[in-house]
Structures are given as structure tokens and as C-alpha cells.
Scaffold this active site. Structure first.
Site, PDB file in Angstrom:
ATOM      1  N   VAL A  12     -21.218 -11.700 -33.600  1.00 57.74           N
ATOM      2  CA  VAL A  12     -20.629 -13.009 -33.913  1.00 57.74           C
ATOM      3  C   VAL A  12     -19.424 -13.274 -33.008  1.00 57.74           C
ATOM      4  CG1 VAL A  12     -19.658 -14.448 -35.732  1.00 57.74           C
ATOM      5  CG2 VAL A  12     -21.366 -12.731 -36.335  1.00 57.74           C
ATOM      6  N   THR A  35     -19.190  -0.662 -32.111  1.00 58.49           N
ATOM      7  CA  THR A  35     -20.527  -1.222 -32.347  1.00 58.49           C
ATOM      8  C   THR A  35     -20.811  -2.382 -31.388  1.00 58.49           C
ATOM      9  OG1 THR A  35     -19.703  -2.697 -34.094  1.00 58.49           O
ATOM     10  CG2 THR A  35     -20.602  -0.583 -34.801  1.00 58.49           C
ATOM     11  N   PHE A  70     -12.683 -10.665 -36.048  1.00 61.82           N
ATOM     12  CA  PHE A  70     -14.077 -10.313 -36.353  1.00 61.82           C
ATOM     13  C   PHE A  70     -14.255  -8.803 -36.518  1.00 61.82           C
ATOM     14  CE2 PHE A  70     -14.161 -14.160 -33.750  1.00 61.82           C
ATOM     15  CZ  PHE A  70     -14.996 -14.980 -34.485  1.00 61.82           C
ATOM     16  N   ALA A  71     -13.365  -8.021 -35.908  1.00 61.52           N
ATOM     17  CA  ALA A  71     -13.567  -6.570 -35.863  1.00 61.52           C
ATOM     18  C   ALA A  71     -13.650  -6.001 -37.267  1.00 61.52           C
ATOM     19  CB  ALA A  71     -12.431  -5.912 -35.092  1.00 61.52           C
ATOM     20  N   TYR A 138     -18.157  -2.382 -48.849  1.00 64.90           N
ATOM     21  CA  TYR A 138     -17.966  -3.348 -47.761  1.00 64.90           C
ATOM     22  C   TYR A 138     -17.379  -4.653 -48.312  1.00 64.90           C
ATOM     23  CZ  TYR A 138     -19.378  -7.091 -44.541  1.00 64.90           C
ATOM     24  OH  TYR A 138     -19.393  -8.224 -43.753  1.00 64.90           O
ATOM     25  N   PHE A 166     -22.581 -16.394 -44.862  1.00 61.39           N
ATOM     26  CA  PHE A 166     -23.768 -15.907 -45.543  1.00 61.39           C
ATOM     27  C   PHE A 166     -24.572 -15.136 -44.475  1.00 61.39           C
ATOM     28  CE2 PHE A 166     -23.628 -17.296 -50.026  1.00 61.39           C
ATOM     29  CZ  PHE A 166     -22.300 -17.691 -49.994  1.00 61.39           C
ATOM     30  N   ASN A 167     -25.861 -15.305 -44.331  1.00 60.57           N
ATOM     31  CA  ASN A 167     -26.594 -14.435 -43.389  1.00 60.57           C
ATOM     32  C   ASN A 167     -26.625 -15.037 -41.995  1.00 60.57           C
ATOM     33  OD1 ASN A 167     -27.382 -13.642 -46.130  1.00 60.57           O
ATOM     34  ND2 ASN A 167     -28.655 -12.178 -45.034  1.00 60.57           N
ATOM     35  N   ARG A 276     -33.848  -2.557 -52.193  1.00 63.12           N
ATOM     36  CA  ARG A 276     -32.697  -1.868 -51.618  1.00 63.12           C
ATOM     37  C   ARG A 276     -31.552  -1.991 -52.626  1.00 63.12           C
ATOM     38  NH1 ARG A 276     -30.789  -4.009 -45.799  1.00 63.12           N
ATOM     39  NH2 ARG A 276     -30.199  -5.784 -47.060  1.00 63.12           N
ATOM     40  N   ASP A 279     -28.942  -5.161 -53.626  1.00 60.29           N
ATOM     41  CA  ASP A 279     -29.346  -6.461 -53.073  1.00 60.29           C
ATOM     42  C   ASP A 279     -29.507  -7.505 -54.179  1.00 60.29           C
ATOM     43  OD1 ASP A 279     -29.452  -5.875 -50.395  1.00 60.29           O
ATOM     44  OD2 ASP A 279     -31.633  -5.729 -50.272  1.00 60.29           O
TER      45      ASP A 279
HETATM   46  N1  LIG Z   1     -23.548 -10.544 -39.148  1.00 64.66           N
HETATM   47  C1  LIG Z   1     -23.496 -11.027 -40.393  1.00 64.66           C
HETATM   48  O1  LIG Z   1     -24.518 -11.451 -40.967  1.00 64.66           O
HETATM   49  C2  LIG Z   1     -22.176 -11.114 -41.104  1.00 64.66           C
HETATM   50  C3  LIG Z   1     -22.154 -11.684 -42.391  1.00 64.66           C
HETATM   51  C4  LIG Z   1     -20.925 -11.787 -43.055  1.00 64.66           C
HETATM   52  C5  LIG Z   1     -19.756 -11.348 -42.439  1.00 64.66           C
HETATM   53  N2  LIG Z   1     -19.810 -10.764 -41.206  1.00 64.66           N
HETATM   54  C6  LIG Z   1     -18.556 -10.294 -40.602  1.00 64.66           C
HETATM   55  O2  LIG Z   1     -18.441 -10.850 -39.293  1.00 64.66           O
HETATM   56  C7  LIG Z   1     -17.779  -9.946 -38.412  1.00 64.66           C
HETATM   57  C8  LIG Z   1     -18.634  -9.726 -37.190  1.00 64.66           C
HETATM   58  O3  LIG Z   1     -19.887  -9.185 -37.572  1.00 64.66           O
HETATM   59  P1  LIG Z   1     -20.949  -8.745 -36.466  1.00 64.66           P
HETATM   60  O4  LIG Z   1     -22.280  -8.799 -37.104  1.00 64.66           O
HETATM   61  O5  LIG Z   1     -20.686  -9.479 -35.208  1.00 64.66           O
HETATM   62  O6  LIG Z   1     -20.547  -7.200 -36.276  1.00 64.66           O
HETATM   63  P2  LIG Z   1     -20.476  -6.326 -34.942  1.00 64.66           P
HETATM   64  O7  LIG Z   1     -20.496  -4.907 -35.388  1.00 64.66           O
HETATM   65  O8  LIG Z   1     -21.511  -6.773 -33.959  1.00 64.66           O
HETATM   66  O9  LIG Z   1     -19.048  -6.697 -34.358  1.00 64.66           O
HETATM   67  C9  LIG Z   1     -17.846  -6.080 -34.757  1.00 64.66           C
HETATM   68  C10 LIG Z   1     -17.073  -5.706 -33.504  1.00 64.66           C
HETATM   69  O10 LIG Z   1     -15.807  -5.152 -33.873  1.00 64.66           O
HETATM   70  C11 LIG Z   1     -15.530  -4.000 -33.057  1.00 64.66           C
HETATM   71  N3  LIG Z   1     -14.590  -3.175 -33.828  1.00 64.66           N
HETATM   72  C12 LIG Z   1     -14.791  -2.607 -35.048  1.00 64.66           C
HETATM   73  N4  LIG Z   1     -13.668  -1.963 -35.450  1.00 64.66           N
HETATM   74  C13 LIG Z   1     -12.737  -2.137 -34.470  1.00 64.66           C
HETATM   75  C14 LIG Z   1     -11.371  -1.729 -34.303  1.00 64.66           C
HETATM   76  N5  LIG Z   1     -10.725  -0.996 -35.235  1.00 64.66           N
HETATM   77  N6  LIG Z   1     -10.717  -2.090 -33.177  1.00 64.66           N
HETATM   78  C15 LIG Z   1     -11.345  -2.833 -32.232  1.00 64.66           C
HETATM   79  N7  LIG Z   1     -12.622  -3.250 -32.331  1.00 64.66           N
HETATM   80  C16 LIG Z   1     -13.308  -2.902 -33.438  1.00 64.66           C
HETATM   81  C17 LIG Z   1     -16.903  -3.404 -32.790  1.00 64.66           C
HETATM   82  O11 LIG Z   1     -16.961  -2.590 -31.632  1.00 64.66           O
HETATM   83  C18 LIG Z   1     -17.788  -4.649 -32.665  1.00 64.66           C
HETATM   84  O12 LIG Z   1     -17.884  -5.100 -31.323  1.00 64.66           O
HETATM   85  C19 LIG Z   1     -17.513  -8.696 -39.237  1.00 64.66           C
HETATM   86  O13 LIG Z   1     -16.181  -8.761 -39.704  1.00 64.66           O
HETATM   87  C20 LIG Z   1     -18.510  -8.798 -40.387  1.00 64.66           C
HETATM   88  O14 LIG Z   1     -18.031  -8.131 -41.519  1.00 64.66           O
HETATM   89  C21 LIG Z   1     -20.981 -10.644 -40.516  1.00 64.66           C
HETATM   90  O1  LIG Z   2     -35.885  -4.381 -43.423  1.00 67.97           O
HETATM   91  C1  LIG Z   2     -35.499  -5.227 -44.240  1.00 67.97           C
HETATM   92  C2  LIG Z   2     -34.189  -5.771 -44.204  1.00 67.97           C
HETATM   93  C3  LIG Z   2     -33.828  -6.701 -45.154  1.00 67.97           C
HETATM   94  N1  LIG Z   2     -34.701  -7.084 -46.125  1.00 67.97           N
HETATM   95  C4  LIG Z   2     -34.318  -8.119 -47.113  1.00 67.97           C
HETATM   96  O2  LIG Z   2     -33.955  -9.265 -46.368  1.00 67.97           O
HETATM   97  C5  LIG Z   2     -32.890  -9.975 -47.005  1.00 67.97           C
HETATM   98  C6  LIG Z   2     -31.734 -10.087 -46.032  1.00 67.97           C
HETATM   99  O3  LIG Z   2     -31.225  -8.771 -45.763  1.00 67.97           O
HETATM  100  P1  LIG Z   2     -30.161  -8.502 -44.578  1.00 67.97           P
HETATM  101  O4  LIG Z   2     -29.944  -7.023 -44.534  1.00 67.97           O
HETATM  102  O5  LIG Z   2     -30.611  -9.184 -43.348  1.00 67.97           O
HETATM  103  O6  LIG Z   2     -28.870  -9.246 -45.076  1.00 67.97           O
HETATM  104  P2  LIG Z   2     -28.058  -9.088 -46.443  1.00 67.97           P
HETATM  105  O7  LIG Z   2     -28.343 -10.308 -47.264  1.00 67.97           O
HETATM  106  O8  LIG Z   2     -28.258  -7.781 -47.084  1.00 67.97           O
HETATM  107  O9  LIG Z   2     -26.574  -9.023 -45.878  1.00 67.97           O
HETATM  108  C7  LIG Z   2     -25.840 -10.156 -45.518  1.00 67.97           C
HETATM  109  O10 LIG Z   2     -25.072 -10.580 -46.598  1.00 67.97           O
HETATM  110  C8  LIG Z   2     -24.195  -9.619 -47.075  1.00 67.97           C
HETATM  111  C9  LIG Z   2     -23.555 -10.290 -48.226  1.00 67.97           C
HETATM  112  O11 LIG Z   2     -24.330 -10.059 -49.375  1.00 67.97           O
HETATM  113  C10 LIG Z   2     -23.230  -9.173 -45.969  1.00 67.97           C
HETATM  114  O12 LIG Z   2     -22.298 -10.182 -45.670  1.00 67.97           O
HETATM  115  C11 LIG Z   2     -23.965  -8.754 -44.705  1.00 67.97           C
HETATM  116  O13 LIG Z   2     -23.063  -8.532 -43.626  1.00 67.97           O
HETATM  117  C12 LIG Z   2     -24.930  -9.829 -44.342  1.00 67.97           C
HETATM  118  O14 LIG Z   2     -25.690  -9.454 -43.237  1.00 67.97           O
HETATM  119  C13 LIG Z   2     -32.566  -9.168 -48.272  1.00 67.97           C
HETATM  120  O15 LIG Z   2     -33.257  -9.755 -49.346  1.00 67.97           O
HETATM  121  C14 LIG Z   2     -33.144  -7.768 -47.970  1.00 67.97           C
HETATM  122  O16 LIG Z   2     -33.530  -7.077 -49.125  1.00 67.97           O
HETATM  123  C15 LIG Z   2     -35.993  -6.571 -46.178  1.00 67.97           C
HETATM  124  O17 LIG Z   2     -36.790  -6.912 -47.048  1.00 67.97           O
HETATM  125  N2  LIG Z   2     -36.342  -5.649 -45.229  1.00 67.97           N
END
Ligand SMILES: NC(=O)c1ccc[n+]([C@@H]2O[C@H](COP(=O)([O-])OP(=O)(O)OC[C@H]3O[C@@H](n4cnc5c(N)ncnc54)[C@H](O)[C@@H]3O)[C@@H](O)[C@H]2O)c1
Ligand SMILES: O=c1ccn([C@@H]2O[C@H](COP(=O)(O)OP(=O)(O)O[C@H]3O[C@H](CO)[C@H](O)[C@H](O)[C@H]3O)[C@@H](O)[C@H]2O)c(=O)[nH]1
Length: 322
Positions: A12, A35, A70-71, A138, A166-167, A276, A279
Site C-alpha cells: 500500500v 517485508t 504504513f510500516a 494484530y 477493509f480488504n 480459518r 475470520d
Molecule cells: N493490505 C491490506 O489489506 C491491509 C488492510 C488493513 C490495513 N493494512 C495496513 O496497511 C499498512 C500497509 O500494509 P501492506 O499490505 O502494504 O504491508 P507491507 O508488509 O507490504 O508493507 C509494510 C512495510 O513496512 C515496512 N516496515 C515494517 N516495519 C518497519 C519498521 N519498524 N521500520 C521501517 N519499515 C518497516 C516493511 O518492510 C514493508 O515494506 C500496514 O500498516 C497494514 O497493517 C493493510
Molecule cells: O487462501 C485463502 C485466503 C483467504 N480466504 C478467505 O478470504 C477472505 C479474505 O481473506 P484475506 O486473508 O484476504 O483478508 P482478511 O479479511 O482476513 O484480512 C483483511 O482484513 C483484516 C481485518 O479483518 C486485516 O485488516 C487484514 O490486514 C486484511 O487483509 C476471508 O473470508 C478468508 O477466510 C480463503 O478462503 N482462502
């Protein structure tokens, strides 16, 4: 504005950094690459490849107009097995960031919060006033950070916005999701289509939903990035605002797999597996507050369009890896 983007080498963060640069902001990325990937940082953007814990004071001493934070550690399963990693890596690190911002007078913060702060909802769509009862470490750490931010806004005048995603799904050209440990549904399904996995596991088909599988609100990462731009513009000193970000419509696991079949032309074998742990059945956002207060609304609401962008990204990465 001159902005520090922590986690800007991640999924993100890299998309947001790219959009911020395109909008004329000066961006510096701070990412320890735990990551993330150095080549995900947009061209021309300075990358400080360090841990926030080690350098945040000296970095902010340069002078910034704001931080987009974001980290984080964000694997739900890992957070259950190793909670200390999440309390340290999310909460303690964010407190260090907040203190450094106070010390150096950095006025604005946009924080990546999550739907996981709500846990199992009583009602969907979920509004920001819904009870926050996270069901995993988390989500608990993200909620703790939200509480800390409120304190820094009220007591120290910080202009803060927490965005509860959300997702997140989709991609933006060369910026997309490529986690070494992938747990998210759409990239996993697309790994099947690109021959990296044999099949996808459907985690439970006995939920109280139309087809029995889990329902989620998939928001395109570019819409999410645009919400960050609006959040920055609306952040007000002394206030901590919280917004849910989603499209307000849920899709089931089976619907997502079908959309991936349609986009890729691959049969994508799927097998029902046990649920899982932790969930919820249905997570859908009410993004009404973001619409009325930020003037933001998701534009890319077609599931096949979201999947298509992710698929193009996946194929381009596969070509690079050959
Ligand atoms: N992807 C989703 O669906 C989702 C949903 C809800 C919230 N979020 C939040 O959005 C943010 C970004 O998510 P993402 O999917 O891009 O994750 P990501 O793991 O791709 O990105 C996180 C980045 O932070 C860096 N990082 C972690 N700890 C660090 C530290 N202490 N110092 C410096 N860098 C550090 C990692 O190397 C990575 O590049 C996160 O805070 C996550 O919790 C993501
Ligand atoms: O291999 C898989 C992976 C996921 N799922 C299902 O797919 C849906 C979405 O799952 P994701 O793992 O893609 O996402 P989550 O909803 O678990 O997680 C998301 O929502 C969370 C909040 O509940 C966190 O914010 C997290 O970072 C964000 O990715 C869920 O019903 C899960 O059970 C499967 O059936 N098979």
C-alpha cells in the site's frame, strides 16, 4: 508538502508514495525492507532503508510537513503466535514515531489502521462508532495505536487521521502486492492462475452468507491512495479523525474466485477447507463518513476490474522473474 512515508517499499505504501509524487509532493521513504522491496520505491524517491526505531529522530530532524505511517507487521496468524513481535513492532515503534514527531514539530499524521480493530461486528455495514473488540493481536495493536494518536492530537495539537482499510486489492502499474508470506485471498488465487500453486483453499463454506463462504469489502489500492491525499488535506490540528475505507459492498470467497477465473481464463481449482480461526463471516464498510467529511468515494468498484489490475501486475512480475 514534504512527506515521510514509512513502509513506502511495501504494497500500500508504494502505491501511495507513487500517487503522492504524481500530485506534486516531495516524498522520502523510510522502510527497513523487512517485508518490502527496494525496487518498489517510486523512481526519484529517496529510500532510507532503516528501521524506524533506529533513525526516526534524526530523520524527522530534517523537517517534514507530515508522516504517512504504513510500516507495520500485519500477518494476523503470526500476531497470534508471536504477540510480542506485534506489540513491539507496531505499538512501541509507533509511540517512538509519535514522540519524535512531537519533538521535531511534525504537524500531520495519516495512519494505516484496519477493519481488524472492530473484530466480529454486530451490524454491517460497519460504521466508525461501532464497538471495537479486536479478535486478534494484530487488530489489538492497531487499536492501541489509534488510542495513542488520539492522546497526541488532544494534548499536543497533532493533526491526525486514521484510515481503517477493509480488504485492499488491485495494483497500480508496477506497484502491487508481492509478500513473501502471502495470506490474502486475491494474490493467492492469482498464484494458482500463474501456476505457482495447485489450488486455493476456501476457508469454510458454512458461514451464514448466501453461498456459505466469507464476505469481504475489497477496495482498490488506488482509491485507497486517493483517500490518503484527501486525509492529508483535511487533517486539522488537535483533532484525530477516523474513517472506514471500503466500497460498501461485499463479495464472497466464491465470487472472488469466479472473478479470477473470468479474468485469467484459468479453471482455478478450489477446495473447501476448515474455517480459518478468527475470520468473521462478513466485513463490509460504511464509508459514509469519508464521503461526507473528506469528499472521498471509491471509484473502482467493479470486482473484475480490481482483479484485472492485480492480474496484470502478477503477469508482469512473472515475466521479470523468468
Ligand atoms: N493490505 C491490506 O489489506 C491491509 C488492510 C488493513 C490495513 N493494512 C495496513 O496497511 C499498512 C500497509 O500494509 P501492506 O499490505 O502494504 O504491508 P507491507 O508488509 O507490504 O508493507 C509494510 C512495510 O513496512 C515496512 N516496515 C515494517 N516495519 C518497519 C519498521 N519498524 N521500520 C521501517 N519499515 C518497516 C516493511 O518492510 C514493508 O515494506 C500496514 O500498516 C497494514 O497493517 C493493510
Ligand atoms: O487462501 C485463502 C485466503 C483467504 N480466504 C478467505 O478470504 C477472505 C479474505 O481473506 P484475506 O486473508 O484476504 O483478508 P482478511 O479479511 O482476513 O484480512 C483483511 O482484513 C483484516 C481485518 O479483518 C486485516 O485488516 C487484514 O490486514 C486484511 O487483509 C476471508 O473470508 C478468508 O477466510 C480463503 O478462503 N482462502
Amino acid at each position: 508538502m514534504k512527506l515521510l512515508v514509512t513502509g513506502g517499499a511495501g504494497y500500500v505504501g508504494s502505491v501511495c508514495a507513487a500517487r503522492l509524487v504524481e500530485s506534486g509532493h516531495e516524498v522520502v521513504v523510510l522502510d527497513d525492507l523487512s517485508t518490502g522491496h527496494a525496487d518498489a520505491v517510486p523512481d526519484g524517491v529517496r529510500l532510507i532503508a532503516e528501521n524506524i526505531d533506529d533513525v526516526i529522530g534524526s530523520v524527522l530532524a530534517e523537517g517534514f510537513d507530515g508522516v504517512l505511517h504504513f510500516a507495520a507487521k500485519s500477518l494476523v496468524g503470526e500476531s497470534q503466535q508471536d504477540p510480542a513481535k506485534y506489540w513491539q513492532g507496531n505499538v512501541v515503534t509507533s509511540l517512538r514515531l509519535l514522540d519524535a514527531m512531537r519533538e521535531h514539530g511534525t504537524p500531520r499524521l495519516v495512519f494505516s489502521s484496519t477493519a481488524a480493530t472492530y473484530g466480529e461486528p454486530d451490524q454491517v455495514p460497519i460504521v466508525e462508532t461501532a464497538p471495537t473488540r479486536p479478535t486478534n493481536t494484530y487488530g489489538a495493536t492497531k487499536l492501541a495505536i489509534d488510542h495513542a494518536i488520539t492522546g497526541y492530537a488532544t494534548s499536543h495539537g497533532l493533526a491526525a487521521v486514521s484510515l481503517r482499510y477493509f480488504n485492499v486489492a488491485g495494483a497500480y502499474g508496477r506497484f502491487g502486492e508481492r509478500h513473501a508470506t502471502e495470506t490474502h485471498l486475491i494474490p493467492i488465487v492469482l498464484q494458482v492462475a500463474s501456476g505457482k500453486r495447485e489450488k486455493v483453499a476456501i476457508y469454510g463454506d458454512d458461514y451464514p452468507t448466501e453461498d456459505g463462504t466469507g464476505v469481504r469489502d475489497y477496495i482498490h489500492v488506488v482509491d485507497l491512495a486517493d483517500a490518503h491525499l484527501k486525509a492529508l488535506a483535511h487533517a486539522t490540528g488537535g483533532e484525530h479523525r477516523i474513517y472506514n475505507l471500503g466500497i460498501g459492498v461485499g463479495f464472497s470467497v466464491r465470487q472472488v474466485i469466479d472473478a479470477c477465473r473470468e479474468v485469467t481464463g484459468h479453471p482455478i481449482p478450489a477446495e473447501v477447507s476448515p474455517r480459518r480461526s478468527g475470520d468473521p463471516a462478513v466485513l463490509v464498510a460504511s464509508a459514509e463518513r469519508a464521503r461526507t467529511e473528506l469528499g472521498w468515494k471509491a471509484e473502482r468498484v467493479d470486482l473484475t476490474g480490481i482483479v484485472r489490475d492485480a492480474w496484470e501486475f502478477t503477469q508482469a512480475r512473472s515475466r521479470q522473474e523468468v
